[in-house]
Design a protein around this motif. Structure first.
Motif, PDB file in Angstrom:
ATOM      1  N   GLY A  97      -4.109 -33.436 -15.290  1.00 32.47           N
ATOM      2  CA  GLY A  97      -3.449 -34.646 -15.765  1.00 32.47           C
ATOM      3  C   GLY A  97      -2.493 -34.405 -16.918  1.00 32.47           C
ATOM      4  O   GLY A  97      -2.265 -35.277 -17.747  1.00 32.47           O
ATOM      5  N   VAL A  98      -1.932 -33.210 -16.964  1.00 31.48           N
ATOM      6  CA  VAL A  98      -0.975 -32.866 -18.018  1.00 31.48           C
ATOM      7  C   VAL A  98       0.343 -33.573 -17.714  1.00 31.48           C
ATOM      8  O   VAL A  98       0.870 -33.439 -16.607  1.00 31.48           O
ATOM      9  CB  VAL A  98      -0.779 -31.333 -18.079  1.00 31.48           C
ATOM     10  N   PRO A  99       0.899 -34.334 -18.654  1.00 26.58           N
ATOM     11  CA  PRO A  99       2.170 -35.011 -18.385  1.00 26.58           C
ATOM     12  C   PRO A  99       3.333 -34.015 -18.365  1.00 26.58           C
ATOM     13  O   PRO A  99       3.498 -33.239 -19.320  1.00 26.58           O
ATOM     14  CB  PRO A  99       2.312 -36.000 -19.541  1.00 26.58           C
TER      15      PRO A  99
ATOM     16  N   ALA B 115      -4.228 -37.098 -31.731  1.00 21.43           N
ATOM     17  CA  ALA B 115      -4.120 -37.820 -30.462  1.00 21.43           C
ATOM     18  C   ALA B 115      -2.877 -37.419 -29.676  1.00 21.43           C
ATOM     19  O   ALA B 115      -2.943 -37.251 -28.454  1.00 21.43           O
ATOM     20  CB  ALA B 115      -4.125 -39.325 -30.720  1.00 21.43           C
ATOM     21  N   GLU B 116      -1.723 -37.259 -30.350  1.00 21.80           N
ATOM     22  CA  GLU B 116      -0.494 -36.878 -29.639  1.00 21.80           C
ATOM     23  C   GLU B 116      -0.601 -35.484 -29.037  1.00 21.80           C
ATOM     24  O   GLU B 116      -0.045 -35.216 -27.980  1.00 21.80           O
ATOM     25  CB  GLU B 116       0.723 -36.946 -30.560  1.00 21.80           C
ATOM     26  N   ALA B 117      -1.316 -34.582 -29.699  1.00 23.61           N
ATOM     27  CA  ALA B 117      -1.529 -33.239 -29.155  1.00 23.61           C
ATOM     28  C   ALA B 117      -2.428 -33.325 -27.930  1.00 23.61           C
ATOM     29  O   ALA B 117      -2.169 -32.681 -26.911  1.00 23.61           O
ATOM     30  CB  ALA B 117      -2.140 -32.314 -30.205  1.00 23.61           C
ATOM     31  N   GLN B 118      -3.476 -34.127 -28.005  1.00 22.28           N
ATOM     32  CA  GLN B 118      -4.392 -34.271 -26.870  1.00 22.28           C
ATOM     33  C   GLN B 118      -3.683 -34.902 -25.682  1.00 22.28           C
ATOM     34  O   GLN B 118      -3.943 -34.535 -24.540  1.00 22.28           O
ATOM     35  CB  GLN B 118      -5.621 -35.087 -27.263  1.00 22.28           C
ATOM     36  N   GLU B 119      -2.756 -35.821 -25.936  1.00 21.21           N
ATOM     37  CA  GLU B 119      -2.021 -36.463 -24.838  1.00 21.21           C
ATOM     38  C   GLU B 119      -1.291 -35.445 -23.975  1.00 21.21           C
ATOM     39  O   GLU B 119      -1.294 -35.560 -22.755  1.00 21.21           O
ATOM     40  CB  GLU B 119      -1.018 -37.484 -25.393  1.00 21.21           C
ATOM     41  N   VAL B 120      -0.648 -34.448 -24.579  1.00 24.58           N
ATOM     42  CA  VAL B 120       0.104 -33.469 -23.786  1.00 24.58           C
ATOM     43  C   VAL B 120      -0.814 -32.481 -23.087  1.00 24.58           C
ATOM     44  O   VAL B 120      -0.387 -31.771 -22.183  1.00 24.58           O
ATOM     45  CB  VAL B 120       1.188 -32.723 -24.603  1.00 24.58           C
TER      46      VAL B 120
ATOM     47  N   THR C 177       3.155 -25.035 -13.998  1.00 18.66           N
ATOM     48  CA  THR C 177       3.223 -26.410 -14.478  1.00 18.66           C
ATOM     49  C   THR C 177       2.795 -27.433 -13.435  1.00 18.66           C
ATOM     50  O   THR C 177       1.963 -28.296 -13.718  1.00 18.66           O
ATOM     51  CB  THR C 177       4.638 -26.725 -14.994  1.00 18.66           C
ATOM     52  N   ALA C 178       3.343 -27.354 -12.233  1.00 14.93           N
ATOM     53  CA  ALA C 178       3.031 -28.357 -11.209  1.00 14.93           C
ATOM     54  C   ALA C 178       1.536 -28.371 -10.898  1.00 14.93           C
ATOM     55  O   ALA C 178       0.934 -29.442 -10.757  1.00 14.93           O
ATOM     56  CB  ALA C 178       3.836 -28.094  -9.939  1.00 14.93           C
ATOM     57  N   ALA C 179       0.928 -27.206 -10.814  1.00  9.72           N
ATOM     58  CA  ALA C 179      -0.505 -27.128 -10.517  1.00  9.72           C
ATOM     59  C   ALA C 179      -1.331 -27.677 -11.674  1.00  9.72           C
ATOM     60  O   ALA C 179      -2.345 -28.361 -11.456  1.00  9.72           O
ATOM     61  CB  ALA C 179      -0.903 -25.687 -10.213  1.00  9.72           C
ATOM     62  N   LEU C 180      -0.918 -27.411 -12.903  1.00 11.54           N
ATOM     63  CA  LEU C 180      -1.658 -27.893 -14.065  1.00 11.54           C
ATOM     64  C   LEU C 180      -1.531 -29.413 -14.213  1.00 11.54           C
ATOM     65  O   LEU C 180      -2.490 -30.088 -14.588  1.00 11.54           O
ATOM     66  CB  LEU C 180      -1.177 -27.186 -15.339  1.00 11.54           C
TER      67      LEU C 180
END
Length: 182
Positions: free
Chosen positions: A59-61, A6-11, A51-54
């Motif tokens: 929805g990448v934090p 889950a923590e990997a999926q969150e990022v 990064t900003a585009a992704l």
């Protein structure tokens, strides 16, 4: 559906995580050969590799993403090259902490053409995984302490998700406080 922790999926936001070792086609050969155990990979649109585009597209934090920049300086005629890995919410302190770590008078970003040619990776996708032998890798402490981080894969069409501790354990890696923080 992904079986990633889950923590990997969150990022990774909405990106589908795949076991990196089972998908070497999404990685340059030297990155595939140097993968930390348990690494994940996700395919992305190369147009949103920055990064900003992704962050916007998937929805990448930002706090779960890390950037890798290549810096060089000279001392007594000897060039010293390092990859610097910092969270996307910060910037590498090139003129302070990185310069001191390299023990050089002046440090600057390696020209794009050299960074690409010497790493064998695409600009905007350079990763600390699979870098040339002899390159130092300065990993900011915040990256090393992150459970998981999303980083470049060596290609603009994919990203890796790896444990922060695995980034800190890469060949040539040293954990240091190298990020500028607000």
């Amino acid at each position: 559906m992904s079986t990633a922790p889950a923590e990997a999926q969150e990022v990774a936001g909405t990106l589908e995580l795949l076991p990196a070792a089972e998908h070497p086609g999404l990685l340059p050969p030297q990155v595939a050969a140097a993968l930390p155990e348990g690494a994940w990979v996700c395919a992305i649109d190369p147009d949103v590799a920055d990064t900003a585009a992704l962050v916007e597209a998937a929805g990448v934090p930002p706090a779960g993403s890390a950037n890798c920049v290549v810096v060089a300086g000279k001392r007594a005629g000897e060039e010293r090259v390092t990859a610097c890995v910092v969270l996307a919410t910060t910037r590498a302190d090139v003129n302070g902490a990185v310069k001191r770590a390299l023990d050089v008078r002046k440090a600057s970003f390696l020209p794009q053409e050299r960074a690409v040619a010497e790493s064998g990776m695409e600009f905007g996708g350079i990763t600390p995984v699979g870098l040339p032998g002899g390159w130092r890798v300065l990993v900011d402490r915040a990256v090393a302490e992150s459970p998981w981080v999303l980083i470049g894969s060596g290609l603009r069409r994919s990203k890796l998700v790896v444990r922060g501790a695995d980034v800190a354990a890469l060949p040539g890696a040293e954990v240091a406080d190298i990020a500028l923080r607000d």
